[in-house]
Design a protein around this motif. Structure first.
Motif, PDB file in Angstrom:
ATOM      1  N   CYS A 174       0.818  -1.216   0.000  1.00  0.00           N
ATOM      2  CA  CYS A 174       0.000   0.000   0.000  1.00  0.00           C
ATOM      3  C   CYS A 174       0.852   1.266   0.000  1.00  0.00           C
ATOM      4  O   CYS A 174       0.508   2.270   0.622  1.00  0.00           O
TER       5      CYS A 174
ATOM      6  N   CYS B   5      -3.178  -5.405   1.396  1.00  0.00           N
ATOM      7  CA  CYS B   5      -2.185  -5.973   2.302  1.00  0.00           C
ATOM      8  C   CYS B   5      -0.959  -5.075   2.384  1.00  0.00           C
ATOM      9  O   CYS B   5      -0.491  -4.563   1.355  1.00  0.00           O
TER      10      CYS B   5
ATOM     11  N   GLU C  43       0.579  -2.401   9.618  1.00  0.00           N
ATOM     12  CA  GLU C  43      -0.851  -2.610   9.879  1.00  0.00           C
ATOM     13  C   GLU C  43      -1.656  -1.325   9.763  1.00  0.00           C
ATOM     14  O   GLU C  43      -2.758  -1.305   9.206  1.00  0.00           O
TER      15      GLU C  43
ATOM     16  N   ALA D 279      -2.212  -0.501   6.127  1.00  0.00           N
ATOM     17  CA  ALA D 279      -3.192  -1.421   5.534  1.00  0.00           C
ATOM     18  C   ALA D 279      -4.608  -1.078   5.984  1.00  0.00           C
ATOM     19  O   ALA D 279      -5.545  -1.056   5.176  1.00  0.00           O
ATOM     20  N   ASN D 280      -4.761  -0.790   7.261  1.00  0.00           N
ATOM     21  CA  ASN D 280      -6.084  -0.471   7.801  1.00  0.00           C
ATOM     22  C   ASN D 280      -6.630   0.825   7.206  1.00  0.00           C
ATOM     23  O   ASN D 280      -7.832   0.932   6.908  1.00  0.00           O
TER      24      ASN D 280
ATOM     25  N   ALA E  88      -7.703   0.108   3.677  1.00  0.00           N
ATOM     26  CA  ALA E  88      -8.882  -0.760   3.718  1.00  0.00           C
ATOM     27  C   ALA E  88     -10.142   0.041   4.034  1.00  0.00           C
ATOM     28  O   ALA E  88     -11.199  -0.162   3.421  1.00  0.00           O
TER      29      ALA E  88
ATOM     30  N   ALA F 251      -8.395  -5.737   5.410  1.00  0.00           N
ATOM     31  CA  ALA F 251      -6.967  -5.465   5.581  1.00  0.00           C
ATOM     32  C   ALA F 251      -6.208  -6.698   6.050  1.00  0.00           C
ATOM     33  O   ALA F 251      -6.694  -7.448   6.906  1.00  0.00           O
TER      34      ALA F 251
END
Length: 343
Positions: free
Chosen positions: A11, A35, A39, A42-43, A46, A53
């Motif tokens: 991302c 992905c 984190e 990704a979140n 998403a 995610a």
């Protein structure tokens, strides 16, 4: 028909500014998963695209029923992740350079063939209107015999583009493998092959790190190229063009000179030997600069290739041939000899 389910792996900037927004506006697809090893990143993506995610792509492959994936990762991960995706039964759009070696590229192609899936490499330069019109003029004989060319792609560097700035993987040799030559040079080796319709067979190159500190990847390269029919020209790739991006190509022919993306107003200028000049205003090439085209056409082409079950314009073989030119340039620089492509 039902929409294609898409997952985007990685991302960073190329996903944020190219893949994700272009998938979003394509009516035939649905972004179902993203992905990234970070984190939080990704979140965030998403949430923005109403997708699921993941921080582990293998977990995504195991749990999500997707049709295709975009691989937007550091260069050293392109081959292993693409191969895993193909073996999982997904079509793959992989960012350039497709791999860091010919063996990796061959393994990607073999995985696509074995699994009956599409493999496309994201060389967007072929889709620029100026480049497509230039190819037509060359093919229909308007330019006559091609004598020479020069092509350049340079800007101040990935720190102004990458989400991680100066801490980007672009500057880490174990992750990037190659610097400006992999980031920009491979675009131009692909473009020259596309425009001329023939393969590059020999390369002589000087590749240096002159502008960036605390990195062991190249930031400036100048290569001499020779094609199978004997056309000679130069390719420059650089992160040391500090004031303005250069994305220009000039084709010197028997009947005309083609100047591509060399004029701020006219993306193609045709200078005929009889003195006539024709200017084409076709819109700006897609670039990192403001005002560039808002679509690369890569995503739309990839999606239509899947839906219509046809081979993408830049398949694995094409991606490997363009990569091979860059690998030959690296060999030339290391050995201080003229290197043969695919030797």
């Amino acid at each position: 028909m039902s929409k294609l389910k898409i997952a985007v792996i990685g991302c960073g900037s190329i996903a944020k500014f190219r893949h994700l927004p272009e998938y979003k506006v394509n009516q035939h697809v649905e972004i179902t998963a993203v992905c990234d090893i970070f984190e939080e990143r990704a979140n965030e993506i998403a949430r923005q695209y109403e997708a699921k995610a993941y921080t582990d792509y293998k977990e995504l492959f195991a749990n999500e029923e997707v049709d295709a994936v975009s691989v937007c990762l550091p260069n050293y991960l392109h081959a292993p992740v693409s191969i895993d995706a193909l073996n999982s039964g997904f079509h793959v759009l992989c960012e350039k350079p497709m791999a860091t070696s010919q063996a990796e590229a061959e393994a990607m192609i073999e995985a696509a063939e074995r699994n009956g899936k599409k493999l496309m490499i994201a060389h967007n330069q072929r889709f620029a209107r100026s480049h497509q019109l230039a190819k037509q003029l060359i093919e229909n004989g308007t330019v006559g015999k091609i004598y020479s060319f020069r092509t350049a792609f340079g800007h101040p560097g990935p720190e102004g583009w990458s989400v991680d700035g100066r801490d980007s993987w672009f500057f880490e040799k174990d992750k990037a493998y190659i610097g400006a030559m992999g980031d920009l040079g491979v675009h131009k080796s692909d473009l020259i092959r596309y425009l001329l319709g023939e393969e590059i067979t020999e390369v002589g190159a000087f590749i240096e790190t002159t502008a960036k500190e605390n990195t062991d990847v190249d930031d400036t390269a100048v290569c001499a190229l020779k094609t199978e029919s004997g056309i000679i020209g130069t390719l420059a790739a650089s992160w040391s063009y500090t004031a303005k991006e250069d994305n220009s190509t000039i084709i010197y022919g028997e009947k005309a000179i083609l100047r591509l993306e060399d004029n701020p107003t006219y993306s193609l200028v045709v200078q005929y030997t009889n003195g006539e000049v024709v200017n084409y205003e076709l819109g700006k090439i897609q670039s990192n600069e403001e005002g560039g085209q808002n679509t690369s056409h890569v995503i739309d082409h990839f999606v239509s290739a899947i839906i219509e079950d046809r081979e993408p314009l830049i398949n694995g073989e094409e991606g490997m041939k363009s990569l091979a030119v860059i690998l030959a340039a690296i060999k030339s620089n290391e050995t201080k000899t003229i290197a043969k492509v695919f030797e």
